[in-house]
Design a protein around this motif. Sequence first.
Motif, short mmCIF file in Angstrom:
data_model
loop_
_atom_site.label_atom_id
_atom_site.label_comp_id
_atom_site.label_asym_id
_atom_site.label_seq_id
_atom_site.Cartn_x
_atom_site.Cartn_y
_atom_site.Cartn_z
N ARG A 212 0.86 -1.18 0.00
CA ARG A 212 0.00 0.00 0.00
C ARG A 212 0.90 1.23 0.00
O ARG A 212 1.45 1.62 1.03
CB ARG A 212 -0.92 -0.02 1.23
CG ARG A 212 -1.84 -1.23 1.26
CD ARG A 212 -2.71 -1.26 2.48
NE ARG A 212 -1.93 -1.50 3.70
CZ ARG A 212 -2.47 -1.62 4.91
NH1 ARG A 212 -3.79 -1.54 5.06
NH2 ARG A 212 -1.71 -1.84 5.96
N GLN B 106 0.81 4.16 2.54
CA GLN B 106 1.13 3.93 3.95
C GLN B 106 2.64 4.07 4.19
O GLN B 106 3.45 3.90 3.27
CB GLN B 106 0.67 2.54 4.39
CG GLN B 106 -0.83 2.34 4.29
CD GLN B 106 -1.60 3.24 5.23
OE1 GLN B 106 -1.33 3.29 6.42
NE2 GLN B 106 -2.58 3.98 4.69
N ARG B 107 3.00 4.34 5.43
CA ARG B 107 4.41 4.52 5.78
C ARG B 107 5.11 3.18 5.95
O ARG B 107 4.50 2.18 6.30
CB ARG B 107 4.54 5.34 7.06
CG ARG B 107 4.07 6.79 6.93
CD ARG B 107 4.22 7.52 8.23
NE ARG B 107 3.40 6.90 9.29
CZ ARG B 107 3.52 7.16 10.58
NH1 ARG B 107 4.42 8.02 11.00
NH2 ARG B 107 2.74 6.56 11.45
N THR C 191 5.51 -3.03 12.30
CA THR C 191 4.36 -3.19 13.18
C THR C 191 4.50 -4.47 14.00
O THR C 191 5.17 -5.42 13.58
CB THR C 191 3.06 -3.28 12.37
OG1 THR C 191 3.13 -4.39 11.48
CG2 THR C 191 2.84 -2.02 11.55
N THR D 9 5.31 -4.24 7.60
CA THR D 9 5.15 -2.81 7.85
C THR D 9 3.77 -2.37 7.40
O THR D 9 3.04 -3.13 6.74
CB THR D 9 6.22 -2.01 7.07
OG1 THR D 9 5.99 -2.17 5.66
CG2 THR D 9 7.63 -2.50 7.41
N PHE D 10 3.40 -1.13 7.71
CA PHE D 10 2.11 -0.62 7.25
C PHE D 10 2.04 -0.62 5.73
O PHE D 10 0.98 -0.85 5.14
CB PHE D 10 1.87 0.79 7.78
CG PHE D 10 1.43 0.83 9.21
CD1 PHE D 10 0.54 -0.10 9.71
CD2 PHE D 10 1.92 1.79 10.09
CE1 PHE D 10 0.13 -0.08 11.03
CE2 PHE D 10 1.53 1.82 11.41
CZ PHE D 10 0.64 0.89 11.88
N ARG D 11 3.16 -0.34 5.08
CA ARG D 11 3.17 -0.32 3.61
C ARG D 11 3.17 -1.72 3.03
O ARG D 11 2.42 -2.01 2.11
CB ARG D 11 4.37 0.46 3.09
CG ARG D 11 4.50 0.43 1.57
CD ARG D 11 5.59 1.33 1.06
NE ARG D 11 5.28 2.73 1.31
CZ ARG D 11 6.05 3.75 0.94
NH1 ARG D 11 7.19 3.49 0.31
NH2 ARG D 11 5.70 4.99 1.20
N ARG E 18 2.42 -5.38 3.93
CA ARG E 18 1.80 -6.30 4.89
C ARG E 18 1.92 -7.73 4.34
O ARG E 18 1.69 -7.99 3.16
CB ARG E 18 0.33 -5.97 5.11
CG ARG E 18 0.10 -4.66 5.82
CD ARG E 18 0.85 -4.62 7.13
NE ARG E 18 0.00 -4.77 8.29
CZ ARG E 18 0.45 -5.14 9.47
NH1 ARG E 18 1.71 -5.48 9.63
NH2 ARG E 18 -0.35 -5.21 10.50
N LYS F 61 -6.56 -6.89 11.91
CA LYS F 61 -5.59 -5.82 11.73
C LYS F 61 -5.52 -4.93 12.96
O LYS F 61 -6.39 -4.98 13.84
CB LYS F 61 -5.97 -4.99 10.51
CG LYS F 61 -7.23 -4.15 10.74
CD LYS F 61 -7.55 -3.29 9.56
CE LYS F 61 -8.75 -2.39 9.87
NZ LYS F 61 -8.46 -1.43 10.97
N THR F 62 -4.47 -4.09 13.01
CA THR F 62 -4.38 -3.12 14.10
C THR F 62 -5.45 -2.05 13.92
O THR F 62 -5.92 -1.79 12.80
CB THR F 62 -3.00 -2.45 14.12
OG1 THR F 62 -2.81 -1.73 12.88
CG2 THR F 62 -1.89 -3.48 14.28
N GLU G 46 -4.68 1.14 11.40
CA GLU G 46 -4.44 1.05 9.96
C GLU G 46 -5.76 0.82 9.23
O GLU G 46 -6.71 0.27 9.79
CB GLU G 46 -3.44 -0.06 9.63
CG GLU G 46 -3.87 -1.46 9.99
CD GLU G 46 -2.79 -2.49 9.65
OE1 GLU G 46 -2.18 -2.36 8.57
OE2 GLU G 46 -2.57 -3.41 10.46
#
Length: 368
Positions: free
Chosen positions: A160, A163-164, A168, A210-212, A214, A252-253, A256
């Motif tokens: 994504r 996303q940064r 995570t 990571t958020f970017r 996954r 998911k968290t 996000e």
Amino acid sequence: MELKKRVIERLQKCTAEGEQYLRLPELQKASVLIPLFFRGGDLHVLMTVRSIELKHNAGEVCFPGGKSDRNDTDEIHTALREAEEEIGLPPVGVEVVCRFTPILNQFTDEYLRRIPNGEWPRVIVVADGSCGDSCSVLGISSEYNVESCHAYGANATIERLDQRQVPTPEIRAHSLYFDLSAYGIDAIKEPRSSSQASAKPGFHLKIYGTFRNRYMALACTSADSKMMRFLRHTASSSIMKNIFHQSFNAYKTDIEPRLSELTLQRMQCSRKLFEIILSHRRVSAAYIEEDKVAVTVEGEAARVLNFDTGCGVNLGMRGLESLGVFIYRTATAQDQKDVFEALSAKIQHSKQVAETFRQNGLAAAMFE
């Protein structure tokens, strides 16, 4: 705490036996402490940042430690003293659970002259991955032992770009069952497999990365159920994609975004469940007598799993635990018998790593 017990047991298996280093030359010694602690049920490691004013290794991230003083009784004393001086950690509050193999980082002419072997075998470490050709060039067999882990799995990844790239915490969910009634499959809870009797029944999900970027891993112990057979043989890739889609949004968290139909198009995943297989090289160390070369195979060149557990290259790197001892024993060998004993010990350790993972690896990585 169960996690603490497992960590200590694993570390204690890596403890170096001091007697085998009695022949080391008397060089300047130093020690570091690797501080591990538990907080919120998770394992953490404490590191420091060296001052930018220092002459050597300024600004580097490192463990607390330093050179030995004449009043230090041993390397543990040195590490504890330095940790107290640098981070204020009192020695009475530290439980030392193991001592790793010493590392030599000074190879002066005086040191080389004092090595007790005049004609050393060379050591080649092959670590070119599962598709490398180095072993074949060196004449080492390319045959692998291929063994089932008595489980099935699937992987998925999604990028994504909005996303940064922030790491995570790992997310795990257990005993999952999926509604496949639209395909004529009832979500009936099946009895667990005898091959993994200690594992929780159902599917096991892990979300990491990571958020970017996954990543997701889905695994279950082998069982002859309708749902298992359907997901193993389905010809529709959309079924596994929908399972990962719904599973991610459910676990998911909170901070996000959910996966939407738009972002779902960028997901890549396994088309169906596949059998999780461990492949490990039959010959992981060898001696080329005419060239006086000892060869050891490490990393994915030694063992590889066809399923991403979220532990990265850790399976291949576990062979490195015995590499330091192997190199030292080979470099200081008095005769071929010593070399062959070092090779035998290295081969046995490589086999043990593979067998231990086959028996317990998925349980630790996915099922617990």
